[in-house]
Motif scaffolding. Sequence first.
Motif, PDB file in Angstrom:
ATOM      1  N   VAL A   1      44.815 -21.971  98.951  1.00  0.00           N
ATOM      2  CA  VAL A   1      45.856 -20.992  99.258  1.00  0.00           C
ATOM      3  C   VAL A   1      45.460 -20.109 100.440  1.00  0.00           C
ATOM      4  N   CYS A   2      44.259 -19.522 100.396  1.00  0.00           N
ATOM      5  CA  CYS A   2      43.821 -18.669 101.498  1.00  0.00           C
ATOM      6  C   CYS A   2      42.321 -18.437 101.420  1.00  0.00           C
ATOM      7  N   ASP A   3      41.734 -18.040 102.543  1.00  0.00           N
ATOM      8  CA  ASP A   3      40.340 -17.623 102.601  1.00  0.00           C
ATOM      9  C   ASP A   3      40.276 -16.102 102.544  1.00  0.00           C
ATOM     10  N   ASP A   4      39.290 -15.581 101.835  1.00  0.00           N
ATOM     11  CA  ASP A   4      39.110 -14.141 101.674  1.00  0.00           C
ATOM     12  C   ASP A   4      37.671 -13.802 102.051  1.00  0.00           C
ATOM     13  N   GLU A   5      37.493 -13.097 103.162  1.00  0.00           N
ATOM     14  CA  GLU A   5      36.157 -12.796 103.666  1.00  0.00           C
ATOM     15  C   GLU A   5      35.559 -11.607 102.917  1.00  0.00           C
ATOM     16  N   PHE A   6      34.279 -11.729 102.531  1.00  0.00           N
ATOM     17  CA  PHE A   6      33.593 -10.642 101.842  1.00  0.00           C
ATOM     18  C   PHE A   6      33.178  -9.556 102.829  1.00  0.00           C
ATOM     19  N   VAL A   7      33.091  -8.329 102.308  1.00  0.00           N
ATOM     20  CA  VAL A   7      32.564  -7.201 103.082  1.00  0.00           C
ATOM     21  C   VAL A   7      31.548  -6.460 102.226  1.00  0.00           C
ATOM     22  N   ALA A   8      30.652  -5.753 102.906  1.00  0.00           N
ATOM     23  CA  ALA A   8      29.734  -4.845 102.220  1.00  0.00           C
ATOM     24  C   ALA A   8      30.364  -3.464 102.210  1.00  0.00           C
ATOM     25  N   ILE A   9      30.209  -2.741 101.116  1.00  0.00           N
ATOM     26  CA  ILE A   9      30.792  -1.401 101.040  1.00  0.00           C
ATOM     27  C   ILE A   9      29.725  -0.388 100.654  1.00  0.00           C
ATOM     28  N   GLY A  10      29.877   0.792 101.192  1.00  0.00           N
ATOM     29  CA  GLY A  10      28.994   1.899 100.858  1.00  0.00           C
ATOM     30  C   GLY A  10      29.753   3.200 100.982  1.00  0.00           C
ATOM     31  N   ARG A  11      29.219   4.234 100.382  1.00  0.00           N
ATOM     32  CA  ARG A  11      29.854   5.545 100.504  1.00  0.00           C
ATOM     33  C   ARG A  11      29.713   6.017 101.943  1.00  0.00           C
ATOM     34  N   ALA A  12      30.816   6.437 102.535  1.00  0.00           N
ATOM     35  CA  ALA A  12      30.854   6.708 103.970  1.00  0.00           C
ATOM     36  C   ALA A  12      29.912   7.824 104.395  1.00  0.00           C
ATOM     37  N   ASP A  13      29.656   8.788 103.520  1.00  0.00           N
ATOM     38  CA  ASP A  13      28.845   9.947 103.919  1.00  0.00           C
ATOM     39  C   ASP A  13      27.394   9.868 103.454  1.00  0.00           C
ATOM     40  N   LEU A  14      27.007   8.723 102.864  1.00  0.00           N
ATOM     41  CA  LEU A  14      25.625   8.574 102.399  1.00  0.00           C
ATOM     42  C   LEU A  14      24.995   7.364 103.072  1.00  0.00           C
ATOM     43  N   ALA A  15      24.201   7.586 104.108  1.00  0.00           N
ATOM     44  CA  ALA A  15      23.523   6.494 104.815  1.00  0.00           C
ATOM     45  C   ALA A  15      24.473   5.312 105.010  1.00  0.00           C
ATOM     46  N   PRO A  16      25.541   5.500 105.804  1.00  0.00           N
ATOM     47  CA  PRO A  16      26.516   4.421 105.981  1.00  0.00           C
ATOM     48  C   PRO A  16      25.874   3.166 106.547  1.00  0.00           C
ATOM     49  N   LEU A  17      26.431   2.028 106.158  1.00  0.00           N
ATOM     50  CA  LEU A  17      25.924   0.746 106.621  1.00  0.00           C
ATOM     51  C   LEU A  17      26.279   0.517 108.084  1.00  0.00           C
ATOM     52  N   LYS A  18      25.540  -0.386 108.711  1.00  0.00           N
ATOM     53  CA  LYS A  18      25.866  -0.796 110.071  1.00  0.00           C
ATOM     54  C   LYS A  18      27.221  -1.509 110.083  1.00  0.00           C
ATOM     55  N   ALA A  19      27.768  -1.684 111.279  1.00  0.00           N
ATOM     56  CA  ALA A  19      29.068  -2.350 111.399  1.00  0.00           C
ATOM     57  C   ALA A  19      29.003  -3.791 110.915  1.00  0.00           C
TER      58      ALA A  19
ATOM     59  N   LEU B   1      26.198   5.423  93.675  1.00  0.00           N
ATOM     60  CA  LEU B   1      25.233   4.757  92.801  1.00  0.00           C
ATOM     61  C   LEU B   1      24.712   3.440  93.371  1.00  0.00           C
ATOM     62  N   GLY B   2      25.147   3.053  94.576  1.00  0.00           N
ATOM     63  CA  GLY B   2      24.659   1.826  95.174  1.00  0.00           C
ATOM     64  C   GLY B   2      25.617   1.324  96.242  1.00  0.00           C
ATOM     65  N   TYR B   3      25.385   0.086  96.682  1.00  0.00           N
ATOM     66  CA  TYR B   3      26.211  -0.581  97.685  1.00  0.00           C
ATOM     67  C   TYR B   3      26.775  -1.856  97.066  1.00  0.00           C
ATOM     68  N   GLY B   4      27.926  -2.286  97.532  1.00  0.00           N
ATOM     69  CA  GLY B   4      28.566  -3.443  96.919  1.00  0.00           C
ATOM     70  C   GLY B   4      28.906  -4.530  97.919  1.00  0.00           C
ATOM     71  N   LEU B   5      29.135  -5.720  97.377  1.00  0.00           N
ATOM     72  CA  LEU B   5      29.662  -6.851  98.136  1.00  0.00           C
ATOM     73  C   LEU B   5      30.937  -7.287  97.433  1.00  0.00           C
ATOM     74  N   VAL B   6      32.071  -7.136  98.118  1.00  0.00           N
ATOM     75  CA  VAL B   6      33.358  -7.370  97.470  1.00  0.00           C
ATOM     76  C   VAL B   6      34.259  -8.197  98.378  1.00  0.00           C
ATOM     77  N   PRO B   7      35.239  -8.908  97.795  1.00  0.00           N
ATOM     78  CA  PRO B   7      36.211  -9.631  98.620  1.00  0.00           C
ATOM     79  C   PRO B   7      36.983  -8.679  99.515  1.00  0.00           C
ATOM     80  N   GLY B   8      37.240  -9.113 100.752  1.00  0.00           N
ATOM     81  CA  GLY B   8      37.903  -8.252 101.714  1.00  0.00           C
ATOM     82  C   GLY B   8      39.269  -7.775 101.277  1.00  0.00           C
ATOM     83  N   MET B   9      40.015  -8.615 100.516  1.00  0.00           N
ATOM     84  CA  MET B   9      41.354  -8.203 100.112  1.00  0.00           C
ATOM     85  C   MET B   9      41.322  -6.955  99.238  1.00  0.00           C
ATOM     86  N   SER B  10      40.187  -6.694  98.584  1.00  0.00           N
ATOM     87  CA  SER B  10      40.092  -5.520  97.711  1.00  0.00           C
ATOM     88  C   SER B  10      39.916  -4.230  98.490  1.00  0.00           C
ATOM     89  N   MET B  11      39.668  -4.331  99.812  1.00  0.00           N
ATOM     90  CA  MET B  11      39.505  -3.138 100.651  1.00  0.00           C
ATOM     91  C   MET B  11      40.602  -3.031 101.704  1.00  0.00           C
TER      92      MET B  11
END
Length: 311
Positions: A174-192, A248-258
């Motif tokens: 049906v479709c491809d869904d690219e994963f992204v890493a997520i973190g809290r924006a104001d706590l040691a944000p991840l690189k692009a 409480l941590g960093y996540g790896l989630v499907p892109g459609m969820s963000m």
Amino acid sequence: MQGIRNTLSTFEKNLNLDQLATFGLVIETGSFSAAADRLGLSQPAVSLQVRQLERRLAVRLIERVGKRARATPAGAELLRHVPQIEAAVENAIDAVADHARGVTGRVRLGTGATACLYFLPAVLRQLREAFPALSVVVSTGNTDEYVRKVEDNSIDLALVTLPAAGRSLSVIPVCDDEFVAIGRADLAPLKARVTPADLATLPLVLFEPAANTRKLVDRWFAAEGLQPQPVMELGSVEAMKEMVAAGLGYGLVPGMSMAGRGAHPALKASRLAPRMHRTLAVVIRRDKPLNKALRTVLEAIVAAGKKPGRR
């Protein structure tokens, strides 16, 4: 040119499909009497239909060669278009059938929680608006569970994360869904763009081990010789996002969820290097009868996967 336009105008306004079918049958069988026998009509009735068609088109369509009825050049040209005419009529009838009779019935659909939250709502709303009498019963779980349910026919179809396999199954991407890493924006944000090495030493909030999405994450790390050490393993992408938003941590989630309505004001998403993605696919039994309701739901899901923004 004017004569051609007049002929086309006459054809469009006065074409009788029964006469066209009778003409085709006369040519197929080679005689008016054989066509009459096939149709259960008298020979004069068949001859009359052909004469009426010839008068409407102002051209001779049939000639006799010996004892056999054959098409004239004009008749042969008309015969060339008969399949397209018949197909167009059938397509038109199918297109309006839903409006004439409506799509009714119940379809049992299994899917994962993320697709249920972020992919299916728009599809189900569209179906409800177009077909109020159609009922789609949705339940959520993991891929392995719903593949088994499709195989034993306890649900009609499933929208799951690949891989999904079974000898009795038809799998429709049906479709491809690219994963992204997520973190809290104001706590040691991840690189692009982040790598497995960037994340391996961080506290991670991941999917539970039984999920196909978690298996994709583990393989992504393993390709770099790394093994993630999650501090939490959850079955809900929304729960994962809230835990990350709480710092409480960093996540790896499907892109459609963000994306779209899934965007979270406290979170920042980063792309992955190398890219990691999952493929959502519909799974259905090969021998499953595609009644009108089931075909409608299946086509709506596949069409939604082809919309802009979906890979």
